[in-house]
Design a protein around this motif. Structure first.
Motif, short mmCIF file in Angstrom:
data_model
loop_
_atom_site.label_atom_id
_atom_site.label_comp_id
_atom_site.label_asym_id
_atom_site.label_seq_id
_atom_site.Cartn_x
_atom_site.Cartn_y
_atom_site.Cartn_z
N VAL A 99 0.69 -2.41 -10.12
CA VAL A 99 -0.19 -1.78 -9.78
C VAL A 99 -1.37 -2.30 -9.87
CG1 VAL A 99 -1.23 0.68 -9.60
CG2 VAL A 99 1.29 0.45 -9.71
N VAL A 100 -2.50 -2.43 -8.94
CA VAL A 100 -3.92 -2.94 -9.22
C VAL A 100 -5.04 -1.99 -9.06
CG1 VAL A 100 -3.13 -5.56 -8.66
CG2 VAL A 100 -3.92 -4.05 -6.89
N SER A 101 -4.70 -1.03 -8.35
CA SER A 101 -5.55 0.14 -8.15
C SER A 101 -4.94 1.50 -7.90
CB SER A 101 -6.75 -0.31 -6.99
OG SER A 101 -6.15 -0.27 -5.97
N VAL A 102 -5.68 2.45 -8.25
CA VAL A 102 -5.16 3.82 -7.93
C VAL A 102 -6.49 4.94 -7.65
CG1 VAL A 102 -3.99 6.02 -8.86
CG2 VAL A 102 -3.40 3.64 -9.47
N GLY A 103 -6.39 5.25 -6.28
CA GLY A 103 -7.50 5.92 -5.84
C GLY A 103 -7.79 7.11 -7.12
N HIS A 105 0.98 -1.32 0.02
CA HIS A 105 0.00 0.16 -0.03
C HIS A 105 0.86 1.17 0.14
CE1 HIS A 105 -3.11 2.92 1.33
NE2 HIS A 105 -2.36 3.24 2.27
N VAL A 106 0.69 1.99 -0.93
CA VAL A 106 1.34 3.58 -0.94
C VAL A 106 0.46 4.65 -0.89
CG1 VAL A 106 2.75 4.86 -2.44
CG2 VAL A 106 3.01 2.61 -2.24
N GLU A 107 0.74 5.52 -0.20
CA GLU A 107 0.16 6.82 -0.12
C GLU A 107 1.00 7.87 -0.92
OE1 GLU A 107 -2.77 7.86 1.19
OE2 GLU A 107 -3.18 6.01 2.20
N LEU A 108 0.63 7.82 -2.38
CA LEU A 108 1.26 8.51 -3.21
C LEU A 108 0.91 10.19 -3.28
CD1 LEU A 108 3.29 8.14 -5.32
CD2 LEU A 108 1.40 8.01 -7.06
N ARG A 109 1.66 11.08 -3.33
CA ARG A 109 1.47 12.48 -3.51
C ARG A 109 0.66 12.54 -4.89
NH1 ARG A 109 7.17 13.72 -1.94
NH2 ARG A 109 7.14 14.81 -3.89
N VAL A 148 1.62 6.69 -12.07
CA VAL A 148 1.27 5.11 -11.78
C VAL A 148 -0.13 5.18 -12.62
CG1 VAL A 148 2.07 4.81 -9.81
CG2 VAL A 148 0.05 6.09 -9.94
N ARG A 149 -0.36 4.05 -13.00
CA ARG A 149 -1.63 3.72 -13.53
C ARG A 149 -2.03 1.91 -13.44
NH1 ARG A 149 1.76 4.00 -18.27
NH2 ARG A 149 1.54 2.20 -19.64
N ALA A 154 -1.90 16.67 -0.67
CA ALA A 154 -2.97 15.42 -0.64
C ALA A 154 -2.12 14.22 -1.31
CB ALA A 154 -4.02 15.95 -1.32
N THR A 155 -2.80 13.19 -0.98
CA THR A 155 -2.46 11.88 -1.26
C THR A 155 -3.20 11.10 -1.94
OG1 THR A 155 -2.69 10.93 0.67
CG2 THR A 155 -0.31 11.55 0.40
N LEU A 156 -2.99 9.99 -2.62
CA LEU A 156 -3.96 8.99 -3.33
C LEU A 156 -3.26 7.58 -2.84
CD1 LEU A 156 -3.31 10.26 -7.15
CD2 LEU A 156 -5.59 10.62 -5.64
N ASP A 157 -4.49 6.85 -2.81
CA ASP A 157 -4.51 5.48 -2.41
C ASP A 157 -3.91 4.69 -3.52
OD1 ASP A 157 -4.20 3.38 -0.30
OD2 ASP A 157 -6.30 2.85 -0.98
#
Length: 349
Positions: free
Chosen positions: A238-242, A207-211, A218-219, A255-258
């Motif tokens: 990568v299986v999902s990007v918030g 799990h990554v909290e990506l800026r 990522v995709r 802010a970050t993306l899951d």
């Protein structure tokens, strides 16, 4: 291209090189130039410029299971235990809540007379997989044969032989469940809707909290490299990007993306339930280019960079080069007369 980052890394190397007397006055090596202690090959191939981000190793598919009826918890598995189809996830008043495989939640009691539906079919499929399918047709209809199979299963599981299945008896999950947390301990009183277990799948994931500003890195489906505890690496995807940026907890933070990553390699992840990892994301890929180790670059007094080409005969010459992308400790270089297979000096710094 992360040119500024690459140049900063090269500058640090060249600063050390200057202290060792490696900064040249032109394209020709001075007579007193020190012998290189090692050489490296000029190679041709893809060069990937990467950005490293922090992540956490865990498991995929975390979800919370809540009680479907009131009572006292009389058993729960230990954290880390894996429950398969037919196994008890927990028990209330000594009656087990059994795991069956399926993707449709048990949203209604299943008994004779219910309308046909996919939940009936997945119950019948599970009963057959558990060995109670004699005379049972797997379809959408709850028949007398279905009720008979249910009673046989209930008897073996230690449940009242009603011929009807309720959410207090069965939980449908897609596959094996790994117990992550047990918020309701043995002896706890539970009511419908109270959390009893937190479960995950058995596959390891990151799990990554990506800026949010790095969203373009990522995709879904992108390949990444994960550095695991102990220094080993594994491939990931990568299986999902918030789709929604999460508000930062600290004032002034971004802010970050899951981002969820599944591991696809065979590298061991160790026995840790959770662990910090580093994920290398590809910022740019340069295809079919010449590259050398960053340490091979020499600063030319006239400006720019060069490499010291070492011929098989031992003769040496300094060749001015144009630099490009940086990645994995290498730098893209180009120059007339530079080709794959040549060897260049790599001083020990």
């Amino acid at each position: 291209m992360r040119r500024k980052q690459g140049l900063a890394a090269a500058a640090a190397v060249l600063a050390c090189g200057a202290a060792a007397g490696l900064v040249l006055t032109g394209r020709d090596a001075p007579a007193a130039a020190p012998e290189p202690l090692a050489t490296a090959e000029v190679t041709r191939g893809d060069l990937v410029d990467t950005v490293s981000v922090e992540g956490e190793l865990g498991h995929r598919g975390e979800r919370e299971l809540t009680a479907a009826r009131a009572g006292t918890v009389t058993s729960v598995p230990a954290p880390g235990a894996v429950v398969g189809q037919g196994g008890a996830l927990y028990a209330v008043d000594l009656e087990p809540v059994v795991l069956m495989y399926g993707t449709v939640p048990l949203y209604r009691p299943l008994r004779m007379g219910v309308p046909d539906g996919p939940d009936v079919r997945q119950l019948e499929r599970a009963l057959r997989a558990l060995g109670y399918g004699a005379g049972l047709t797997v379809d959408r209809h709850f028949s007398a044969a279905t009720a008979h199979a249910v009673r046989r299963w209930q008897h073996a599981a230690g449940l009242p032989r009603t011929g009807a299945v309720t959410a207090g008896q069965v939980v449908f999950l897609p596959s094996q469940a790994r117990i992550a947390e047990t918020p309701a301990a043995v002896g706890a009183a539970v009511a419908p809707g109270r959390p009893v277990l937190t479960v995950t799948g058995t596959a390891r994931a990151v799990h990554v909290e990506l800026r949010a500003s790095r969203r373009d890195l990522v995709r879904k489906g992108v390949q990444v490299t994960v550095e695991l505890p102990g220094g080993t690496t594994a491939r990931g995807r990568v299986v999902s990007v918030g789709a929604t940026a999460r508000k930062p907890e600290e004032e002034g933070a971004e802010a970050t993306l899951d981002v969820k990553i599944e591991l696809t390699g065979r590298a061991g992840t160790g026995g840790l339930d959770r662990a910090p990892v580093t994920v290398a994301l590809a910022a740019e890929r340069r295809r079919n280019v010449l590259s050398v180790p960053v340490e091979a670059l020499l600063a030319l007094r006239a400006g720019g960079y060069g490499v010291e080409v070492v011929e098989p005969s031992g003769a040496r010459r300094v060749l001015a080069v144009r630099t490009g992308a940086y990645g994995s400790g290498r730098v893209e270089v180009s120059a007339a007369g530079l080709r794959a297979g040549l060897r260049v000096g790599v001083p020990e710094l």
